[in-house]
Scaffold this active site. Structure first.
Site, short mmCIF file in Angstrom:
data_model
loop_
_atom_site.label_atom_id
_atom_site.label_comp_id
_atom_site.label_asym_id
_atom_site.label_seq_id
_atom_site.Cartn_x
_atom_site.Cartn_y
_atom_site.Cartn_z
N ARG A 158 18.69 -7.93 2.47
CA ARG A 158 19.06 -6.75 1.70
C ARG A 158 19.92 -5.90 2.62
O ARG A 158 19.77 -5.95 3.83
CB ARG A 158 17.82 -5.94 1.30
CG ARG A 158 17.04 -6.61 0.20
CD ARG A 158 16.04 -5.66 -0.41
NE ARG A 158 15.09 -5.15 0.55
CZ ARG A 158 14.94 -3.86 0.83
NH1 ARG A 158 15.69 -2.94 0.25
NH2 ARG A 158 14.03 -3.47 1.70
N ASP A 163 10.26 -2.98 14.10
CA ASP A 163 10.55 -1.64 14.62
C ASP A 163 10.90 -1.76 16.10
O ASP A 163 10.57 -2.76 16.74
CB ASP A 163 9.32 -0.72 14.44
CG ASP A 163 9.36 0.02 13.10
OD1 ASP A 163 10.47 0.21 12.56
OD2 ASP A 163 8.29 0.39 12.60
N GLU A 188 23.40 7.26 2.21
CA GLU A 188 23.00 5.85 2.31
C GLU A 188 22.90 5.24 0.91
O GLU A 188 22.22 5.79 0.05
CB GLU A 188 21.65 5.76 3.03
CG GLU A 188 21.13 4.35 3.16
CD GLU A 188 19.84 4.26 3.98
OE1 GLU A 188 19.66 5.03 4.94
OE2 GLU A 188 19.01 3.41 3.62
N ARG A 207 19.52 8.23 0.27
CA ARG A 207 19.14 9.25 1.24
C ARG A 207 20.39 9.96 1.75
O ARG A 207 21.49 9.38 1.75
CB ARG A 207 18.50 8.65 2.50
CG ARG A 207 17.41 7.69 2.26
CD ARG A 207 16.62 7.46 3.54
NE ARG A 207 17.14 6.37 4.36
CZ ARG A 207 16.53 5.91 5.45
NH1 ARG A 207 15.40 6.47 5.86
NH2 ARG A 207 17.04 4.90 6.14
N TYR A 266 11.43 -8.05 9.87
CA TYR A 266 11.68 -6.64 10.13
C TYR A 266 10.88 -6.22 11.38
O TYR A 266 9.68 -6.46 11.45
CB TYR A 266 11.30 -5.73 8.95
CG TYR A 266 11.57 -4.29 9.34
CD1 TYR A 266 12.85 -3.76 9.27
CD2 TYR A 266 10.56 -3.50 9.88
CE1 TYR A 266 13.12 -2.48 9.70
CE2 TYR A 266 10.83 -2.21 10.32
CZ TYR A 266 12.11 -1.71 10.22
OH TYR A 266 12.38 -0.45 10.67
N ARG A 316 -2.38 10.84 2.28
CA ARG A 316 -2.97 11.58 3.39
C ARG A 316 -3.58 12.88 2.86
O ARG A 316 -2.86 13.69 2.29
CB ARG A 316 -1.84 11.90 4.35
CG ARG A 316 -2.24 11.92 5.78
CD ARG A 316 -1.04 12.28 6.62
NE ARG A 316 -0.42 11.13 7.25
CZ ARG A 316 0.75 11.18 7.87
NH1 ARG A 316 1.41 12.32 7.93
NH2 ARG A 316 1.25 10.12 8.46
N ARG A 344 0.85 -1.18 0.00
CA ARG A 344 0.00 0.00 0.00
C ARG A 344 0.89 1.23 0.00
O ARG A 344 2.04 1.21 0.45
CB ARG A 344 -0.94 0.06 1.21
CG ARG A 344 -0.51 -0.75 2.38
CD ARG A 344 -1.44 -0.68 3.54
NE ARG A 344 -0.65 -0.21 4.68
CZ ARG A 344 -0.85 0.90 5.33
NH1 ARG A 344 -1.84 1.71 5.00
NH2 ARG A 344 -0.09 1.24 6.33
#
Ligand code: FAD
Length: 363
Positions: free
Chosen positions: A245, A346, A296, A276, A344, A172, A168
């Site tokens: 990765r 957080d 990066e 970045r 992954y 916003r 997705r």
């Protein structure tokens, strides 16, 4: 000799070490690197906390997790509002009314929604990432903000990437640049390393020690083992190797007090080789005379490189499930964290998982 040996001093290991110490368990943390903190480690350069393994912003929906995090060192009020740079223009992220204005000149949510509907391509059955992205956000936004960045991240053309990589793309319809929706957000004021080191206070830690190099020896010494290293490495890769990765950073001290005016700028064109630029002082509203930036780069992962992100494809997930089945049979070893669970995570989720696991371990 120990009630619990924790392999790895990343966030998962540190949270568990703190809980075990509080409960009076005899606990040892073994860490193969020369320092604690795993991938949230930061180091001070020019008085600035430099996020050595990539920019980290703590965010959570849960007050208990926020309270737990703030127990060790206070957090600041940083909000992650990255920008994107493409063709000499700057765009706000995540995609919101500012971005739509910058891309299309639309000023109201209605105008923006109409424009997006006109832009969205008709791909009822997208065959690749490009078709999927165009069907969700239209060609202008895709080409300006998604295509080049994604191709650099994966080292392949978007038309050669499977559509499932982007599930997705949230849009916003408010003028809100805050990347995260969580009510609690910030960065530890003292830095991430002092934050986790505080969790380790009172616990014995052995650095530069690879658990797997002496696995049998350590197993004999422990009542329980919490292993937060790579699960395939624990089993000596008997079923094959899991893939990752990876990213690498080129870090530089600059003789200016403010290089880009924001913590993170994404370079979304294909030509700029990095994805970045991170200017670390902005995570803590720094006023130092100099600044430190990191560029990066996304790179293919090869043996010996730091693994960063698990690869979320069928082959790797199937292989992980096979290792997880072996892990379930272990009597005294628990696998946790991003490498132990090949997932992954957080930081807030790591804390939640470690708190839950600790409850189970006490039963
Ligand atoms: P790790 O930090 O990997 O810890 C595992 C430890 O085990 C390491 O120190 C390793 O050296 C050690 N180890 C491994 N094998 C052995 C062995 N055999 N013997 C001894 N020690 C061993 N999260 C957020 O919430 N917000 C963010 O903004 C955010 N940004 C991120 C940006 C990047 C680029 C990346 C890659 C991740 C980001 N994360 C972010 C996620 C965050 O980094 C993880 O949640 C966290 O680092 C996971 O902690 P861990 O303890 O599971 O793993």
């Amino acid at each position: 000799e120990y009630d619990l040996i924790i392999v790895g001093s990343g966030l998962y290991g540190c949270v568990t070490a703190y809980l075990a110490h509080q409960a009076g368990w005899r606990c040892l943390v073994i860490e193969k690197r020369a320092f604690t903190g795993g991938n949230i480690r930061d180091e001070v350069r020019e008085g600035i906390n430099v996020h050595s393994y990539g920019p980290h912003v703590f965010h959570t929906r849960h007050q208990e997790v926020w309270d737990f995090a703030n127990r060790f060192t206070p957090f600041n009020h940083f909000r992650y509002c990255p920008l994107a740079r493409y063709g000499g223009n700057m765009y706000n992220l995540p995609f919101n009314m500012h971005t739509f204005y910058q891309l299309y000149g639309t000023q109201t949510p209605e105008e923006a929604a109409l424009r997006l509907r006109q832009e969205q391509g008709l791909y009822p059955h997208p065959r690749n990432l490009e078709e999927k992205a165009v069907s969700m956000v239209g060609r202008t936004m895709y080409e300006t903000l998604i295509k080049g960045y994604t191709e650099k991240q994966w080292g392949r053309k978007a038309t050669e990437l499977p559509p499932f990589i982007i599930e997705r793309l949230p849009l916003r319809f408010t003028f809100d640049n805050n990347y995260f929706n969580d009510p609690y957000q910030g960065v530890p004021m003292a830095g991430y390393s002092p934050w986790v080191d505080k969790m380790l206070e009172g616990t014995e830690v052995r650095l530069n020690t690879d658990f797997l190099a002496d696995k049998d020896y350590w197993m004999k010494k422990a009542g329980h083992v919490l292993y937060t290293g790579a699960i395939d490495a624990f089993y000596d890769y008997v079923l094959g190797k899991l893939e990752y990765r990876t990213v690498r950073f080129e870090t530089e001290v600059l003789d200016t007090d403010n290089y880009q005016g924001v913590a993170v700028v994404n370079y979304t064109d294909r030509e700029t080789p990095y994805t970045r630029v991170i200017e670390h002082k902005h995570f803590e509203f720094g006023t130092q005379k100099k600044t430190v930036i990191s560029r990066e780069y996304s790179t293919d992962w090869k043996e010996g490189m730091e693994p960063y992100y698990p690869v979320n494809d069928a082959r790797n997930q199937e292989l992980y499930q096979k290792y997880a089945a072996l892990a379930e049979k272990e009597e005294k070893v628990i696998f946790g964290g991003r490498l132990g669970e090949y997932k992954y995570y957080d930081m807030d989720k790591v804390i939640e998982a470690a708190l839950n696991q600790w409850e189970k371990m006490q039963r």
